[in-house]
Design a protein around this motif. Structure first.
Motif, mmCIF file in Angstrom:
data_model
loop_
_atom_site.group_PDB
_atom_site.id
_atom_site.type_symbol
_atom_site.label_atom_id
_atom_site.label_comp_id
_atom_site.label_asym_id
_atom_site.label_seq_id
_atom_site.Cartn_x
_atom_site.Cartn_y
_atom_site.Cartn_z
ATOM 1 N N VAL A 96 -1.378 11.433 -13.840
ATOM 2 C CA VAL A 96 -1.772 11.707 -12.564
ATOM 3 C C VAL A 96 -0.696 12.205 -11.693
ATOM 4 C CG1 VAL A 96 -2.830 10.636 -10.380
ATOM 5 C CG2 VAL A 96 -3.572 9.761 -12.702
ATOM 6 N N CYS A 97 0.376 11.608 -11.760
ATOM 7 C CA CYS A 97 1.809 12.177 -11.051
ATOM 8 C C CYS A 97 2.089 13.522 -11.489
ATOM 9 C CB CYS A 97 2.946 11.327 -11.365
ATOM 10 S SG CYS A 97 2.822 9.676 -10.526
ATOM 11 N N ASN B 284 -5.252 3.636 -11.442
ATOM 12 C CA ASN B 284 -3.981 3.132 -10.664
ATOM 13 C C ASN B 284 -3.683 1.805 -10.509
ATOM 14 O OD1 ASN B 284 -3.826 6.002 -10.593
ATOM 15 N ND2 ASN B 284 -4.260 6.033 -8.489
ATOM 16 N N ILE B 285 -4.683 1.058 -10.196
ATOM 17 C CA ILE B 285 -4.543 -0.397 -10.261
ATOM 18 C C ILE B 285 -4.010 -0.925 -11.510
ATOM 19 C CG2 ILE B 285 -5.713 -2.775 -9.808
ATOM 20 C CD1 ILE B 285 -7.585 -0.982 -7.679
ATOM 21 N N ARG B 286 -4.683 -0.515 -12.655
ATOM 22 C CA ARG B 286 -4.315 -1.205 -13.813
ATOM 23 C C ARG B 286 -2.686 -0.859 -14.278
ATOM 24 N NH1 ARG B 286 -9.436 0.671 -15.136
ATOM 25 N NH2 ARG B 286 -8.872 2.391 -16.143
ATOM 26 N N TRP B 287 -2.706 0.580 -14.098
ATOM 27 C CA TRP B 287 -1.207 0.935 -14.276
ATOM 28 C C TRP B 287 -0.157 0.138 -13.715
ATOM 29 C CZ3 TRP B 287 3.167 2.433 -11.718
ATOM 30 C CH2 TRP B 287 4.204 2.807 -12.773
ATOM 31 N N THR B 288 -0.470 0.008 -12.320
ATOM 32 C CA THR B 288 0.595 -1.093 -11.312
ATOM 33 C C THR B 288 0.304 -2.455 -11.973
ATOM 34 O OG1 THR B 288 -0.167 0.333 -9.684
ATOM 35 C CG2 THR B 288 0.948 -1.942 -9.549
ATOM 36 N N GLU B 289 -0.604 -3.021 -12.468
ATOM 37 C CA GLU B 289 -0.730 -4.354 -12.961
ATOM 38 C C GLU B 289 0.247 -4.505 -14.334
ATOM 39 O OE1 GLU B 289 -4.982 -6.007 -11.358
ATOM 40 O OE2 GLU B 289 -5.021 -4.984 -13.279
ATOM 41 N N GLU B 290 0.094 -3.411 -15.028
ATOM 42 C CA GLU B 290 0.631 -3.336 -16.465
ATOM 43 C C GLU B 290 2.338 -3.241 -16.219
ATOM 44 O OE1 GLU B 290 -1.125 -0.290 -18.522
ATOM 45 O OE2 GLU B 290 -2.970 -1.310 -18.519
ATOM 46 N N HIS B 291 2.842 -2.599 -15.369
ATOM 47 C CA HIS B 291 4.163 -2.001 -14.999
ATOM 48 C C HIS B 291 4.800 -2.862 -13.955
ATOM 49 C CE1 HIS B 291 2.557 1.118 -17.339
ATOM 50 N NE2 HIS B 291 3.808 1.244 -17.871
ATOM 51 N N ALA B 292 4.217 -3.864 -13.312
ATOM 52 C CA ALA B 292 4.659 -4.667 -12.223
ATOM 53 C C ALA B 292 6.005 -5.053 -12.463
ATOM 54 C CB ALA B 292 3.927 -5.792 -11.825
ATOM 55 N N ALA B 293 6.192 -5.676 -13.459
ATOM 56 C CA ALA B 293 7.600 -6.470 -13.883
ATOM 57 C C ALA B 293 8.800 -5.502 -13.923
ATOM 58 C CB ALA B 293 7.581 -7.225 -15.046
ATOM 59 N N ALA B 294 8.327 -4.352 -14.678
ATOM 60 C CA ALA B 294 9.254 -3.233 -14.515
ATOM 61 C C ALA B 294 9.693 -2.556 -13.177
ATOM 62 C CB ALA B 294 8.934 -2.239 -15.566
ATOM 63 N N LEU B 295 8.579 -2.447 -12.476
ATOM 64 C CA LEU B 295 8.742 -1.894 -11.063
ATOM 65 C C LEU B 295 9.647 -2.535 -10.225
ATOM 66 C CD1 LEU B 295 5.026 -0.478 -10.670
ATOM 67 C CD2 LEU B 295 7.142 0.985 -10.949
ATOM 68 N N ALA B 296 9.266 -4.061 -10.464
ATOM 69 C CA ALA B 296 10.212 -5.156 -9.467
ATOM 70 C C ALA B 296 11.518 -5.352 -10.087
ATOM 71 C CB ALA B 296 9.253 -6.282 -9.656
ATOM 72 N N GLY B 297 11.772 -4.532 -11.196
ATOM 73 C CA GLY B 297 13.331 -4.738 -11.827
ATOM 74 C C GLY B 297 13.438 -6.023 -12.539
ATOM 75 N N LEU C 43 0.822 -1.259 -0.047
ATOM 76 C CA LEU C 43 -0.009 -0.112 0.076
ATOM 77 C C LEU C 43 0.917 1.384 0.011
ATOM 78 C CD1 LEU C 43 -2.962 1.211 0.120
ATOM 79 C CD2 LEU C 43 -2.717 1.242 2.608
ATOM 80 N N ILE C 44 1.855 1.346 0.862
ATOM 81 C CA ILE C 44 2.901 2.373 0.859
ATOM 82 C C ILE C 44 3.486 2.497 -0.541
ATOM 83 C CG2 ILE C 44 5.072 3.040 1.615
ATOM 84 C CD1 ILE C 44 4.293 1.818 4.475
ATOM 85 N N ALA C 45 4.039 1.604 -1.100
ATOM 86 C CA ALA C 45 4.378 1.752 -2.625
ATOM 87 C C ALA C 45 3.301 2.409 -3.474
ATOM 88 C CB ALA C 45 5.101 0.439 -3.259
ATOM 89 N N CYS C 46 2.154 1.902 -3.550
ATOM 90 C CA CYS C 46 1.274 2.224 -4.315
ATOM 91 C C CYS C 46 0.895 3.800 -4.029
ATOM 92 C CB CYS C 46 -0.343 1.527 -4.180
ATOM 93 S SG CYS C 46 -0.200 -0.159 -4.836
ATOM 94 N N VAL C 47 1.013 4.302 -2.858
ATOM 95 C CA VAL C 47 0.508 5.754 -2.505
ATOM 96 C C VAL C 47 1.772 6.520 -2.509
ATOM 97 C CG1 VAL C 47 -0.693 7.053 -0.939
ATOM 98 C CG2 VAL C 47 -1.641 4.688 -1.503
ATOM 99 N N TRP C 48 2.659 6.088 -2.093
ATOM 100 C CA TRP C 48 3.859 6.878 -1.871
ATOM 101 C C TRP C 48 4.907 7.131 -2.924
ATOM 102 C CZ3 TRP C 48 3.727 10.395 2.350
ATOM 103 C CH2 TRP C 48 2.803 10.076 3.361
ATOM 104 N N VAL C 49 5.133 6.034 -3.472
ATOM 105 C CA VAL C 49 6.118 5.906 -4.473
ATOM 106 C C VAL C 49 5.798 7.255 -5.633
ATOM 107 C CG1 VAL C 49 7.238 4.694 -6.708
ATOM 108 C CG2 VAL C 49 7.062 3.629 -4.251
#
Length: 148
Positions: free
Chosen positions: A61-62, A134-147, A48-54
């Motif tokens: 939106v950013c 925001n949820i869709r964006w995170t799902e689409e970019h999860a691999a890149a965000l995780a490195g 949750l912290i990552a979703c909201v604070w990163v």
């Protein structure tokens, strides 16, 4: 309010949002509003912290919020969070964040359907659609965000 989740590693706040944070001189010093606290894995709050604070939000939106843009920059900021907690992999943290945000979205949508004034107004302003985006964006970019 929320059920215990396994594995129990800590007491999760479950609502680590800016409006539940006390700041002094621009620095967060405490969390308030612990009514949804429950035992669970630390990945739940870290997600949750990552979703909201990163934050894990689309660049548009950013930009509106004056926050950093670009997947690479968000992945860098996420890595800082993981490093602070001594975690090698962020895959579980990202998944936990997605699940927590989806749970919140489902809850808000249910309240909209029931006619709750606050949530109906949130929906009217587009906040519910933004959360879904925001949820869709995170799902689409999860691999890149995780490195990966």
């Amino acid at each position: 309010m929320l059920e215990t989740r396994q594995p129990v590693e800590t007491i999760c706040h479950n609502e680590v949002f800016p409006w539940n944070t006390v700041f002094r001189d621009g620095v967060p010093v405490a969390f308030i509003d612990w009514d949804t606290a429950a035992p669970g894995p630390r990945a739940c709050d870290l997600g949750l912290i990552a979703c909201v604070w990163v934050p894990f939000w689309p660049d548009a939106v950013c930009q509106l919020a004056g926050l950093p843009t670009g997947v690479a920059e968000k992945a860098r900021r996420f890595r800082l969070l993981l490093d602070a907690y001594g975690l090698e992999s962020g895959v579980d943290v990202i998944q936990a964040g997605i699940e927590r945000m989806q749970g919140l979205l489902d809850h808000v949508r249910r309240l909209v359907t029931e006619g709750s004034e606050w949530e109906v107004e949130m929906d009217r302003r587009g906040a519910v659609d933004e959360l879904a985006g925001n949820i869709r964006w995170t799902e689409e970019h999860a691999a890149a965000l995780a490195g990966g």
